[in-house]
Design an enzyme around this catalytic site. Structure first.
Site, PDB file in Angstrom:
ATOM      1  N   ASN A   6       0.856  -1.161   0.061  1.00  0.00           N
ATOM      2  CA  ASN A   6       0.187  -0.076  -0.208  1.00  0.00           C
ATOM      3  C   ASN A   6       0.851   1.329   0.069  1.00  0.00           C
ATOM      4  O   ASN A   6       1.445   1.677   1.093  1.00  0.00           O
ATOM      5  CB  ASN A   6      -1.004   0.031   1.160  1.00  0.00           C
ATOM      6  N   TRP A   7       0.805   1.943  -1.152  1.00  0.00           N
ATOM      7  CA  TRP A   7       1.792   2.962  -1.286  1.00  0.00           C
ATOM      8  C   TRP A   7       1.436   4.261  -0.660  1.00  0.00           C
ATOM      9  O   TRP A   7       1.988   5.164  -0.346  1.00  0.00           O
ATOM     10  CB  TRP A   7       2.221   3.392  -2.772  1.00  0.00           C
ATOM     11  N   LYS A   8      -0.132   4.094  -0.233  1.00  0.00           N
ATOM     12  CA  LYS A   8      -0.495   5.618   0.210  1.00  0.00           C
ATOM     13  C   LYS A   8      -0.163   6.661  -0.637  1.00  0.00           C
ATOM     14  O   LYS A   8      -0.483   6.710  -1.833  1.00  0.00           O
ATOM     15  CB  LYS A   8       0.135   5.750   1.874  1.00  0.00           C
ATOM     16  N   GLU A 160      -5.205  -4.695  10.590  1.00  0.00           N
ATOM     17  CA  GLU A 160      -4.190  -3.644  10.714  1.00  0.00           C
ATOM     18  C   GLU A 160      -4.387  -3.148  12.052  1.00  0.00           C
ATOM     19  O   GLU A 160      -5.028  -2.020  12.025  1.00  0.00           O
ATOM     20  CB  GLU A 160      -4.098  -2.774   9.503  1.00  0.00           C
ATOM     21  N   GLY A 166       2.588   2.569  10.643  1.00  0.00           N
ATOM     22  CA  GLY A 166       3.695   3.508  10.574  1.00  0.00           C
ATOM     23  C   GLY A 166       4.331   3.904  11.851  1.00  0.00           C
ATOM     24  O   GLY A 166       5.267   4.945  12.023  1.00  0.00           O
ATOM     25  N   GLY A 217       3.064  -1.039   4.299  1.00  0.00           N
ATOM     26  CA  GLY A 217       2.992   0.261   3.786  1.00  0.00           C
ATOM     27  C   GLY A 217       4.559   1.044   3.650  1.00  0.00           C
ATOM     28  O   GLY A 217       4.944   0.587   2.368  1.00  0.00           O
ATOM     29  N   GLY A 218       5.134   1.429   4.389  1.00  0.00           N
ATOM     30  CA  GLY A 218       6.458   2.123   4.251  1.00  0.00           C
ATOM     31  C   GLY A 218       7.340   0.974   3.582  1.00  0.00           C
ATOM     32  O   GLY A 218       8.058   1.755   2.731  1.00  0.00           O
TER      33      GLY A 218
HETATM   34  P1  13P Z   1       3.475   0.405   7.515  1.00  0.00           P
HETATM   35  O1  13P Z   1       3.777  -0.877   7.121  1.00  0.00           O
HETATM   36  O2  13P Z   1       3.944   1.603   7.278  1.00  0.00           O
HETATM   37  O3  13P Z   1       3.213   0.517   9.358  1.00  0.00           O
HETATM   38  O4  13P Z   1       1.808   0.830   7.026  1.00  0.00           O
HETATM   39  C1  13P Z   1       0.797  -0.404   7.192  1.00  0.00           C
HETATM   40  C2  13P Z   1      -0.277  -0.141   6.481  1.00  0.00           C
HETATM   41  O5  13P Z   1      -1.126   0.837   6.812  1.00  0.00           O
HETATM   42  C3  13P Z   1      -0.729  -0.892   5.414  1.00  0.00           C
HETATM   43  O6  13P Z   1      -1.871  -0.476   4.596  1.00  0.00           O
END
Ligand code: 13P
Length: 236
Positions: A6-8, A160, A166, A217-218
């Site tokens: 998930n690149w956000k 999650e 994050g 995410g990150g």
């Molecule tokens: P992180 O891996 O950056 O903690 O984010 C998780 C997330 O929200 C994936 O959708």
């Protein structure tokens, strides 16, 4: 085993294209892989990954096919781009953009009806966990989806925990396993873990019996780190 990135709100079209061309060449082990770029980068990602087994998914979708909904994107529009699926109900959508269990169900249904695969996100906040409400929160969030959605063949849940997103704080494999077992007792679908998944913890998380993959995410924003996570999870 499914690993989704998930690149956000990162990577415009140029960055997305470069990332996907590099991902084509990377060793991703034997897992299913999906990337979820921002809307404006979806077309570029679809094009760059054409002819591969790597899927491209959006980060959200509206419940109507079209209409006066400024700023929203519909499932048929995503299908037209060649997008394979979508995330729905991410905690950042719930926290900052007013998504509720009810709107999440509407979005999940619309996506499934139009042939998109769906990753629907659930998870408790830190305060809820500390108050011993984790199971109750999961029962409410997953229960709403279980009641409101009729066919679940193309549906995956992502657990999650909000406090792990994050923050660098990962749920222990045992915590993830317990939560996933609760989710599966309500809805029998694959469950991904998300929240500070990294190359260092991916294998142990993925080895839990009810962990069917990860929503990253990150650590999905860098090709080497994302590919390492995919390979680590492949061993489980
Ligand atoms: P992180 O891996 O950056 O903690 O984010 C998780 C997330 O929200 C994936 O959708």
């Amino acid at each position: 085993m499914l690993i989704a990135g998930n690149w956000k709100m990162f990577k415009g079209p140029a960055d997305a294209g470069a990332f996907c061309r590099a991902l084509r060449e990377a060793d991703l082990g034997s897992v299913d892989v999906v990337v979820c770029p921002p809307y404006v980068s979806l077309a570029e990602a679809v094009q760059a990954l054409a002819g591969t087994e790597i899927g491209v998914a959006a980060q959200n979708v509206h419940w109507a096919a079209e209409g006066a909904f400024t700023g929203e994107i519909s499932a048929p529009m995503l299908r037209e781009l060649g997008v394979y699926g979508t995330i729905v109900g991410h905690s950042e959508r719930r926290q900052y953009f007013g998504e509720t269990d009810e709107t999440v169900v509407c979005r999940v249904n619309a996506a499934l009806e139009h042939g998109l695969h769906v990753v629907a996100c659930v998870g408790e906040t830190e305060a809820e966990r500390e108050a011993g409400q984790t199971e109750a929160v999961l029962r409410r969030q997953v229960g709403a989806i279980a009641e409101g959605v009729s066919e679940t063949d193309e549906l995956v849940i992502a657990y999650e925990p909000v406090w792990a997103i994050g923050t660098g704080k990962t749920a222990t494999p045992q915590m993830a396993q317990e939560a996933h077992a609760v989710v599966k007792s309500i809805l029998d679908v694959p469950v991904l873990y998300g929240g500070s998944v990294k190359p260092e913890n991916a294998a142990e998380l993925a080895s839990q019996p009810d962990v069917d993959g990860a929503l990253v995410g990150g650590a999905s924003l860098d090709v080497d780190s994302f590919a390492t996570i995919c390979r680590e999870a492949s061993h489980s």
